[in-house]
Design a protein around this motif. Sequence first.
Motif, PDB file in Angstrom:
ATOM      1  N   LEU A 157       0.851  -1.197   0.000  1.00  0.00           N
ATOM      2  CA  LEU A 157       0.000   0.000   0.000  1.00  0.00           C
ATOM      3  C   LEU A 157       0.878   1.235   0.000  1.00  0.00           C
ATOM      4  O   LEU A 157       2.082   1.150   0.230  1.00  0.00           O
ATOM      5  N   ASN A 158       0.260   2.362  -0.273  1.00  0.00           N
ATOM      6  CA  ASN A 158       0.926   3.654  -0.160  1.00  0.00           C
ATOM      7  C   ASN A 158       0.262   4.438   0.956  1.00  0.00           C
ATOM      8  O   ASN A 158      -0.946   4.335   1.166  1.00  0.00           O
ATOM      9  N   VAL A 159       1.071   5.238   1.657  1.00  0.00           N
ATOM     10  CA  VAL A 159       0.559   6.125   2.696  1.00  0.00           C
ATOM     11  C   VAL A 159       1.341   7.429   2.627  1.00  0.00           C
ATOM     12  O   VAL A 159       2.551   7.428   2.364  1.00  0.00           O
ATOM     13  N   ASN A 160       0.633   8.538   2.826  1.00  0.00           N
ATOM     14  CA  ASN A 160       1.297   9.842   2.855  1.00  0.00           C
ATOM     15  C   ASN A 160       2.343   9.842   3.964  1.00  0.00           C
ATOM     16  O   ASN A 160       2.101   9.337   5.058  1.00  0.00           O
ATOM     17  N   ARG A 161       3.499  10.407   3.656  1.00  0.00           N
ATOM     18  CA  ARG A 161       4.604  10.395   4.614  1.00  0.00           C
ATOM     19  C   ARG A 161       4.270  11.118   5.917  1.00  0.00           C
ATOM     20  O   ARG A 161       4.893  10.848   6.948  1.00  0.00           O
ATOM     21  N   ASN A 162       3.303  12.034   5.904  1.00  0.00           N
ATOM     22  CA  ASN A 162       2.932  12.784   7.110  1.00  0.00           C
ATOM     23  C   ASN A 162       1.660  12.259   7.768  1.00  0.00           C
ATOM     24  O   ASN A 162       1.162  12.860   8.720  1.00  0.00           O
ATOM     25  N   ASN A 163       1.133  11.167   7.261  1.00  0.00           N
ATOM     26  CA  ASN A 163      -0.114  10.617   7.790  1.00  0.00           C
ATOM     27  C   ASN A 163       0.185   9.825   9.065  1.00  0.00           C
ATOM     28  O   ASN A 163       0.999   8.903   9.052  1.00  0.00           O
ATOM     29  N   PHE A 180       0.347   3.133  12.498  1.00  0.00           N
ATOM     30  CA  PHE A 180      -0.568   1.990  12.531  1.00  0.00           C
ATOM     31  C   PHE A 180      -0.039   0.869  11.637  1.00  0.00           C
ATOM     32  O   PHE A 180       0.039  -0.286  12.061  1.00  0.00           O
ATOM     33  N   TYR A 181       0.350   1.222  10.414  1.00  0.00           N
ATOM     34  CA  TYR A 181       0.839   0.206   9.479  1.00  0.00           C
ATOM     35  C   TYR A 181       2.141  -0.431   9.976  1.00  0.00           C
ATOM     36  O   TYR A 181       2.323  -1.643   9.885  1.00  0.00           O
ATOM     37  N   LYS A 182       3.032   0.379  10.520  1.00  0.00           N
ATOM     38  CA  LYS A 182       4.282  -0.169  11.058  1.00  0.00           C
ATOM     39  C   LYS A 182       3.994  -1.131  12.208  1.00  0.00           C
ATOM     40  O   LYS A 182       4.634  -2.176  12.325  1.00  0.00           O
TER      41      LYS A 182
END
Length: 163
Positions: free
Chosen positions: A122-128, A133-135
């Motif tokens: 997936l992709n996530v904004n670097r500032n999100n 959560f994903y980590k």
Amino acid sequence: MSQPVSISETVDFASVSKLAYEIWPGTYEAVIPKEQIYYMLDRMYTIESLTKQHADEHTFLMLHCSGQSMGFVSFSPGKEDGLYRIHKLYVHQSVQGKGYGKLLVDAVAQRAKQLGATCLELNVNRNNPALNFYKKLGFKITLEEDIPYGPFILNDYRLQLTI
């Protein structure tokens, strides 16, 4: 998780769209400009756009809490064998922090595994803040990328999780 919860496949794109328009502003107001929020919503979350995504092999799962739609995830086969891509994952702010996001990721992982997947991406904004959560779920950053999107640039990390 005190409320009765279920996850089911959906093609109720009116509900997905409604939820996106409820969730996105609060989720992204501190991350990207308001103009970008609505630009992206108006391109990715119309019923027509969601219908096209479904026709392009995106599967949508809806999270129900006490019978109400409170979140969703969409995913599809990736470009590489064994890879499945999560495109959207959102849980309504009123029920965040209760483990529902993990339930949605687990549901995708289970279905993707049955289809031969060994990895979710997936992709996530670097500032999100969702990056944490994903980590916590075990996703690892594999790439930092800036993606042109209309007049905007998406400042993302690409993440992967071995399943």
